[in-house]
Design a protein around this motif. Structure first.
Motif, PDB file in Angstrom:
ATOM      1  N   ALA A  94       0.496  -1.514  -0.067  1.00  0.00           N
ATOM      2  CA  ALA A  94       0.349  -0.216   0.005  1.00  0.00           C
ATOM      3  C   ALA A  94       0.931   1.139   0.286  1.00  0.00           C
ATOM      4  O   ALA A  94       0.852   2.552  -0.679  1.00  0.00           O
ATOM      5  N   GLU A  95       2.415   1.480   0.743  1.00  0.00           N
ATOM      6  CA  GLU A  95       2.789   2.260   0.512  1.00  0.00           C
ATOM      7  C   GLU A  95       3.029   2.477  -0.327  1.00  0.00           C
ATOM      8  O   GLU A  95       3.573   4.169  -0.828  1.00  0.00           O
ATOM      9  N   LEU A  96       3.714   1.817  -1.344  1.00  0.00           N
ATOM     10  CA  LEU A  96       4.717   1.905  -2.910  1.00  0.00           C
ATOM     11  C   LEU A  96       3.298   2.109  -3.381  1.00  0.00           C
ATOM     12  O   LEU A  96       3.393   2.598  -4.270  1.00  0.00           O
ATOM     13  N   GLY A 100       3.292   6.577  -5.466  1.00  0.00           N
ATOM     14  CA  GLY A 100       3.875   6.104  -7.088  1.00  0.00           C
ATOM     15  C   GLY A 100       4.263   5.476  -7.658  1.00  0.00           C
ATOM     16  O   GLY A 100       4.294   4.891  -8.497  1.00  0.00           O
ATOM     17  N   SER A 101       5.141   4.774  -6.363  1.00  0.00           N
ATOM     18  CA  SER A 101       5.923   3.831  -6.984  1.00  0.00           C
ATOM     19  C   SER A 101       5.662   2.408  -8.127  1.00  0.00           C
ATOM     20  O   SER A 101       5.989   1.448  -8.775  1.00  0.00           O
ATOM     21  N   LEU A 102       4.491   1.983  -7.352  1.00  0.00           N
ATOM     22  CA  LEU A 102       3.564   0.446  -8.400  1.00  0.00           C
ATOM     23  C   LEU A 102       1.901   1.493  -8.836  1.00  0.00           C
ATOM     24  O   LEU A 102       1.228   2.605  -7.987  1.00  0.00           O
ATOM     25  N   ASN A 103       1.402   0.726 -10.020  1.00  0.00           N
ATOM     26  CA  ASN A 103       0.246   1.311  -9.802  1.00  0.00           C
ATOM     27  C   ASN A 103      -0.894   0.217  -8.907  1.00  0.00           C
ATOM     28  O   ASN A 103      -0.115  -0.689  -8.584  1.00  0.00           O
ATOM     29  N   LYS A 104      -2.360   0.400  -8.844  1.00  0.00           N
ATOM     30  CA  LYS A 104      -2.903  -0.073  -8.173  1.00  0.00           C
ATOM     31  C   LYS A 104      -2.860  -2.043  -8.376  1.00  0.00           C
ATOM     32  O   LYS A 104      -2.851  -2.873  -7.913  1.00  0.00           O
ATOM     33  N   ARG A 105      -2.825  -2.401  -9.489  1.00  0.00           N
ATOM     34  CA  ARG A 105      -2.840  -3.704 -10.032  1.00  0.00           C
ATOM     35  C   ARG A 105      -1.567  -4.480  -9.922  1.00  0.00           C
ATOM     36  O   ARG A 105      -1.501  -5.664  -8.802  1.00  0.00           O
ATOM     37  N   GLN A 106      -0.259  -3.485  -9.973  1.00  0.00           N
ATOM     38  CA  GLN A 106       0.874  -4.055  -9.402  1.00  0.00           C
ATOM     39  C   GLN A 106       0.890  -4.528  -7.798  1.00  0.00           C
ATOM     40  O   GLN A 106       1.508  -5.521  -7.040  1.00  0.00           O
ATOM     41  N   ALA A 107       0.526  -2.999  -7.486  1.00  0.00           N
ATOM     42  CA  ALA A 107       0.466  -3.188  -5.100  1.00  0.00           C
ATOM     43  C   ALA A 107      -0.628  -4.472  -4.983  1.00  0.00           C
ATOM     44  O   ALA A 107      -0.805  -5.062  -4.389  1.00  0.00           O
ATOM     45  N   GLU A 108      -1.548  -5.375  -5.414  1.00  0.00           N
ATOM     46  CA  GLU A 108      -2.692  -6.036  -5.338  1.00  0.00           C
ATOM     47  C   GLU A 108      -2.041  -7.495  -5.471  1.00  0.00           C
ATOM     48  O   GLU A 108      -2.258  -8.413  -4.424  1.00  0.00           O
ATOM     49  N   TYR A 109      -1.142  -6.759  -6.453  1.00  0.00           N
ATOM     50  CA  TYR A 109      -0.215  -8.332  -6.897  1.00  0.00           C
ATOM     51  C   TYR A 109       0.755  -8.750  -6.261  1.00  0.00           C
ATOM     52  O   TYR A 109       1.173 -10.003  -5.476  1.00  0.00           O
ATOM     53  N   GLN A 241      -7.290  -7.628   9.067  1.00  0.00           N
ATOM     54  CA  GLN A 241      -5.516  -7.142   9.600  1.00  0.00           C
ATOM     55  C   GLN A 241      -4.902  -6.867   7.866  1.00  0.00           C
ATOM     56  O   GLN A 241      -4.630  -5.480   7.967  1.00  0.00           O
ATOM     57  N   ALA A 242      -4.848  -7.277   6.835  1.00  0.00           N
ATOM     58  CA  ALA A 242      -4.580  -6.905   5.478  1.00  0.00           C
ATOM     59  C   ALA A 242      -5.402  -5.922   5.481  1.00  0.00           C
ATOM     60  O   ALA A 242      -4.488  -4.477   5.015  1.00  0.00           O
ATOM     61  N   SER A 243      -6.969  -6.160   6.122  1.00  0.00           N
ATOM     62  CA  SER A 243      -7.760  -4.238   4.880  1.00  0.00           C
ATOM     63  C   SER A 243      -7.361  -3.392   5.710  1.00  0.00           C
ATOM     64  O   SER A 243      -7.315  -2.549   5.792  1.00  0.00           O
ATOM     65  N   ALA A 244      -7.360  -3.367   6.955  1.00  0.00           N
ATOM     66  CA  ALA A 244      -6.870  -2.412   7.699  1.00  0.00           C
ATOM     67  C   ALA A 244      -5.160  -1.451   7.030  1.00  0.00           C
ATOM     68  O   ALA A 244      -5.579  -0.253   7.276  1.00  0.00           O
ATOM     69  N   ASP A 247      -6.505  -0.051   3.957  1.00  0.00           N
ATOM     70  CA  ASP A 247      -6.891   1.186   4.631  1.00  0.00           C
ATOM     71  C   ASP A 247      -8.230   1.091   3.131  1.00  0.00           C
ATOM     72  O   ASP A 247      -8.612   2.590   2.541  1.00  0.00           O
ATOM     73  N   GLY A 248      -8.547   0.428   2.423  1.00  0.00           N
ATOM     74  CA  GLY A 248      -9.363   0.251   1.334  1.00  0.00           C
ATOM     75  C   GLY A 248      -8.992   0.762  -0.059  1.00  0.00           C
ATOM     76  O   GLY A 248     -10.108   0.603  -0.601  1.00  0.00           O
ATOM     77  N   GLU A 249      -8.052   0.794  -0.447  1.00  0.00           N
ATOM     78  CA  GLU A 249      -7.299   1.491  -1.318  1.00  0.00           C
ATOM     79  C   GLU A 249      -6.908   0.708  -1.918  1.00  0.00           C
ATOM     80  O   GLU A 249      -6.709   0.943  -3.646  1.00  0.00           O
ATOM     81  N   LEU A 250      -6.893  -0.705  -1.497  1.00  0.00           N
ATOM     82  CA  LEU A 250      -6.515  -2.051  -2.922  1.00  0.00           C
ATOM     83  C   LEU A 250      -7.816  -2.861  -2.188  1.00  0.00           C
ATOM     84  O   LEU A 250      -7.694  -3.099  -1.475  1.00  0.00           O
ATOM     85  N   SER A 251      -7.677  -3.568  -3.952  1.00  0.00           N
ATOM     86  CA  SER A 251      -8.755  -5.011  -3.556  1.00  0.00           C
ATOM     87  C   SER A 251      -7.934  -5.843  -3.350  1.00  0.00           C
ATOM     88  O   SER A 251      -6.847  -6.554  -3.494  1.00  0.00           O
TER      89      SER A 251
END
Length: 275
Positions: A94-96, A100-109, A241-244, A247-251
């Motif tokens: 989520a921090e990445l 802006g280091s990663l897009n949403k799909r990359q972070a969810e991956y 725990q991961a959802s917290a 913070d709802g920014e990633l699926s």
């Protein structure tokens, strides 16, 4: 559609009424899981969570990542999560994304394979329940399954141009006191999930209850294969725990599918290797 939407509140109301009529038993279950947190969960998690967060800020890990041009970020995030446990992996992803280091799909991956209990938890807690060297064996299997999950999910979730993640994972530097406070807060959240979902698990059959909360499930498991399956899935408690952390920014839907895959694979490997 309105009927379907009303099922959630109705289910919660039904659980609430059930709890009212079983308050004494549920209070005793809550006490047991509070003791479990004090005796097992926090001792096997807190120190490693602090150390893992400190390692994530160091230059050594970032340098290691830069020397691995294709899998550097994945390697670093997985190492952090295996050292510090949930929610360090999803939190780093989520921090990445926020930076802006990663897009949403990359972070969810990244979340698909880094939403993990720590190796220290597996070795000490799971090993303590199963006995012998089974905790160490399961820790090795879990690390291998996590790596395989990363390899399989990458082409499934990311386009070819997205598959090279920027090989730097060091988040913004924090003071030791901040790291300590964040780790303490994470431990409280984790223990809250353990107590709530562990208590709710007492209303379900033993194995089904284990899918709500991993500590409760492992503590009551009766076979190595059962423990491996529960460890692979890691419990709904871990998802919250991961959802917290995100913070709802990633699926976390891809993560859920990955955990089901890990549960099946862990059970299969344990059947042939341990049992």
């Amino acid at each position: 559609m309105a009927f379907i939407k009303s099922l959630g509140p109705l289910a919660i109301a039904a659980v609430f009424v059930f709890c009212l009529f079983n308050s004494t038993a549920l209070a005793e279950s809550s006490r047991q899981y509070l003791v479990l947190c004090g005796q097992k969960v926090v001792p096997s998690l807190f120190v490693f969570s602090v150390l893992g967060a400190l390692v994530s800020q160091g230059e050594g890990l970032s340098k290691l990542c830069r020397r691995l041009p294709l899998w550097g970020t994945e390697t670093a995030v997985l190492l952090l999560s295996l050292c510090g446990g949930v929610p360090l992996g999803p939190l780093t992803a989520a921090e990445l994304y926020r930076s802006g280091s990663l897009n949403k799909r990359q972070a969810e991956y990244l979340c698909t394979f880094s939403c993990t209990p720590s190796l220290s938890f597996i070795i000490s807690f799971v090993g303590g329940v199963l006995g012998g060297n089974k905790g160490t064996t399961l820790a090795i299997l879990y690390a291998g399954v996590s790596v395989l999950t990363a390899v399989i999910c990458k082409p499934l979730m990311l386009n070819p141009e997205e598959r090279r993640l920027i090989p730097t994972v060091a988040p913004k530097s924090k003071t030791f006191s901040t790291v300590l406070a964040n780790s303490a807060t994470s431990s409280v959240v984790i223990c809250g999930c353990v107590v709530f979902f562990g208590t709710m698990a007492t209303m379900l059959p033993r194995t089904a209850g284990g899918f709500l909360e991993i500590s409760a499930g492992i503590a009551n498991c009766r076979s190595d294969v059962e423990a491996a399956v529960l460890l692979g899935f890691s419990g709904f408690s871990i998802f919250f725990q991961a959802s917290a952390a995100v913070d709802g920014e990633l699926s976390l839907k891809p993560c859920f599918g990955a955990k089901l895959f890990q549960a099946v694979l862990m059970g299969t490997l344990a059947y042939f290797i341990i049992d």
